[in-house]
Write a protein that holds these residues in place. Structure first.
Motif, short mmCIF file in Angstrom:
data_model
loop_
_atom_site.label_atom_id
_atom_site.label_comp_id
_atom_site.label_asym_id
_atom_site.label_seq_id
_atom_site.Cartn_x
_atom_site.Cartn_y
_atom_site.Cartn_z
N TYR A 124 3.03 2.56 2.97
CA TYR A 124 1.81 2.64 3.37
C TYR A 124 1.55 1.60 4.62
O TYR A 124 0.76 1.92 5.16
N MET A 125 1.97 0.36 4.53
CA MET A 125 1.96 -0.72 5.43
C MET A 125 2.30 -0.06 6.78
O MET A 125 1.85 -0.19 7.94
N MET A 126 3.59 0.56 6.79
CA MET A 126 3.88 1.14 7.94
C MET A 126 3.26 2.19 8.55
O MET A 126 3.17 2.33 9.82
N ASP A 127 2.69 3.11 7.84
CA ASP A 127 1.94 4.19 8.29
C ASP A 127 0.49 3.49 8.79
O ASP A 127 -0.17 4.38 9.40
N ASP A 131 -0.13 4.48 -5.56
CA ASP A 131 -1.13 4.36 -4.55
C ASP A 131 -0.92 3.22 -3.51
O ASP A 131 -1.09 2.19 -4.03
N GLY A 132 -0.38 3.44 -2.50
CA GLY A 132 0.19 2.26 -1.60
C GLY A 132 -0.99 1.28 -1.17
O GLY A 132 -0.72 -0.13 -1.17
N LEU A 163 8.82 7.90 -8.48
CA LEU A 163 10.08 7.40 -9.16
C LEU A 163 10.36 6.37 -7.97
O LEU A 163 11.35 5.62 -8.18
N LYS A 164 9.26 5.98 -7.01
CA LYS A 164 9.73 4.97 -5.85
C LYS A 164 9.17 3.52 -6.42
O LYS A 164 8.16 3.53 -7.15
N PRO A 165 10.12 2.55 -6.31
CA PRO A 165 9.45 1.38 -6.55
C PRO A 165 7.95 0.93 -5.92
O PRO A 165 7.74 1.51 -4.81
N ALA A 166 7.53 0.18 -6.59
CA ALA A 166 6.03 -0.23 -6.04
C ALA A 166 6.13 -0.88 -4.64
O ALA A 166 5.39 -0.67 -3.93
N PHE A 167 7.12 -1.63 -4.46
CA PHE A 167 7.62 -2.32 -3.03
C PHE A 167 7.56 -1.20 -2.11
O PHE A 167 6.97 -1.35 -1.07
N GLU A 168 8.30 -0.09 -2.24
CA GLU A 168 8.56 1.06 -1.53
C GLU A 168 7.19 1.62 -1.13
O GLU A 168 7.01 1.72 0.01
N VAL A 169 6.59 2.20 -2.16
CA VAL A 169 5.44 2.86 -1.90
C VAL A 169 4.33 2.03 -1.06
O VAL A 169 3.74 2.33 -0.48
N MET A 170 4.24 0.63 -1.38
CA MET A 170 3.56 -0.34 -0.76
C MET A 170 3.80 -0.37 0.82
O MET A 170 2.98 -0.45 1.68
N THR A 171 5.16 -0.83 1.22
CA THR A 171 5.71 -0.94 2.50
C THR A 171 5.61 0.42 3.20
O THR A 171 5.23 0.41 4.52
#
Length: 338
Positions: A45-48, A200-201, A35-43
């Protein structure tokens, strides 16, 4: 019968509504990644994976900056052995003169060529600006040590330096839209939104990088921004001291140290899809890196070409980023001519 049909249609629409609402940012349950927005999933992943802006600019651990200057003549062999050099200038310019061992590639093919490279990637263009945009995208695509040739071919040899010499200017000197007041108070905006349906981030990031590459380098001329600042959300990427000493485009915000995912400083930029966010720096090279990163995040972002050099080259407050001084003086290194 009509009532039954309406009920069936309504039931069929429920999952569509849920999917689309998630991507718009209606995060019903933050603990459920579906249920997370794609932006949040991607970011996330970017932070990790060390892909916040500070790492894009300096490399993980601050070890590999996004640019590499032309070497001294004595270090040329080591330089050439270190890199897979991707020259994204036109075929005509490449055939006229290029660096030994360089390969001419289209900007659209940089990711494919970088994936196939056997050594650390160095991207080369005319001025360093498009190459920095490319290096930023490559770093987000997994090539964490990809670099751009600082100042481009303009810093390699006087014979290939025309692009920089032709594009310095002083229109800001005495211009009514050149100011010296304090920066406006910071604003806070919502996250950008883009239509990707995935949890998938890494996959979302790859799609975003590929889309930005396909769209090409997003730029605006400094004179256009200076003459019509109200057409843009302007981000001045100077230090606080330089913002005052150099002066700045009227009402330009200064989102610099906090411009990153960590801490949410990126929210200081206008995320409205109709807002043109333009970043300018001293040379247009750092702003190119930032603009690519912002484009991937979903901003309608642009880099102001040639930066401060393009609109106020003679400013008396200049330091080492002025074209024609220090590292920007062409090195007179050898050229291969076809």
């Amino acid at each position: 019968m009509k009532k039954i049909n309406l009920i069936v249609v309504a039931l069929l629409c429920v999952p569509v509504f849920l999917l689309s609402s998630c991507d718009r940012g209606d995060d019903i349950n933050p603990e459920n990644p579906i249920l997370k927005p794609a932006f949040e999933v991607m970011t996330d992943y970017m932070m990790d994976n060390d892909l916040d802006l500070t790492n894009i600019l300096s490399g993980p651990g601050g070890e590999v900056k996004f640019v590499s200057g032309a070497p001294a003549a004595a270090d040329l062999d080591a330089f050439l052995n270190k890199y897979s050099i991707l020259d994204i200038r036109s075929l005509e310019a490449f055939n006229t003169s290029h660096i030994e061992g360089a390969k001419q590639v289209a900007f659209a093919d940089i990711l494919k060529e970088a994936d196939a490279a056997s050594k650390q990637v160095l991207v080369v263009c005319y001025t360093g600006q498009t190459a920095c945009y490319a290096a930023s995208l490559l770093r987000m695509a997994g090539h964490s040590n990809a670099q751009a040739l600082k100042w481009g071919m303009s810093g390699w040899n006087t014979e290939t330096a025309g692009s920089w010499y032709k594009n310095t200017g002083d229109e800001a000197n005495g211009h009514t839209n050149w100011a010296a007041h304090n920066a406006p108070d910071a604003l806070t905006f919502e996250d950008p939104v883009f239509d990707i349906y995935s949890t998938d981030g890494a996959e979302i990031l790859r799609q975003r990088v590929e889309a930005v590459i396909e769209a090409g380098f997003k730029t605006a001329k400094g004179t256009d921004v200076l003459n019509s600042p109200d057409n843009y959300f302007i981000n001045n990427y100077f230090s606080d001291t330089d913002y005052g000493n150099f002066g700045h485009i009227n009402d330009a915000y200064r989102v610099k140290e906090e411009l990153k995912l960590d801490g949410g400083g990126y929210k200081g930029l206008d995320s409205d899809p109709n807002a043109k966010v333009i970043t300018y720096c001293y040379t247009g090279q750092t702003s190119a890196v930032i603009t690519a990163w912002l484009q991937v995040l979903g901003y309608d972002a642009y880099s102001m070409t040639f930066g401060m050099n393009g609109i106020y080259h003679s400013n008396p407050a200049w330091g080492p980023n002025q074209w024609g001084v220090g590292s920007s003086v062409p090195k007179e290194l050898p050229l291969i001519k076809n």
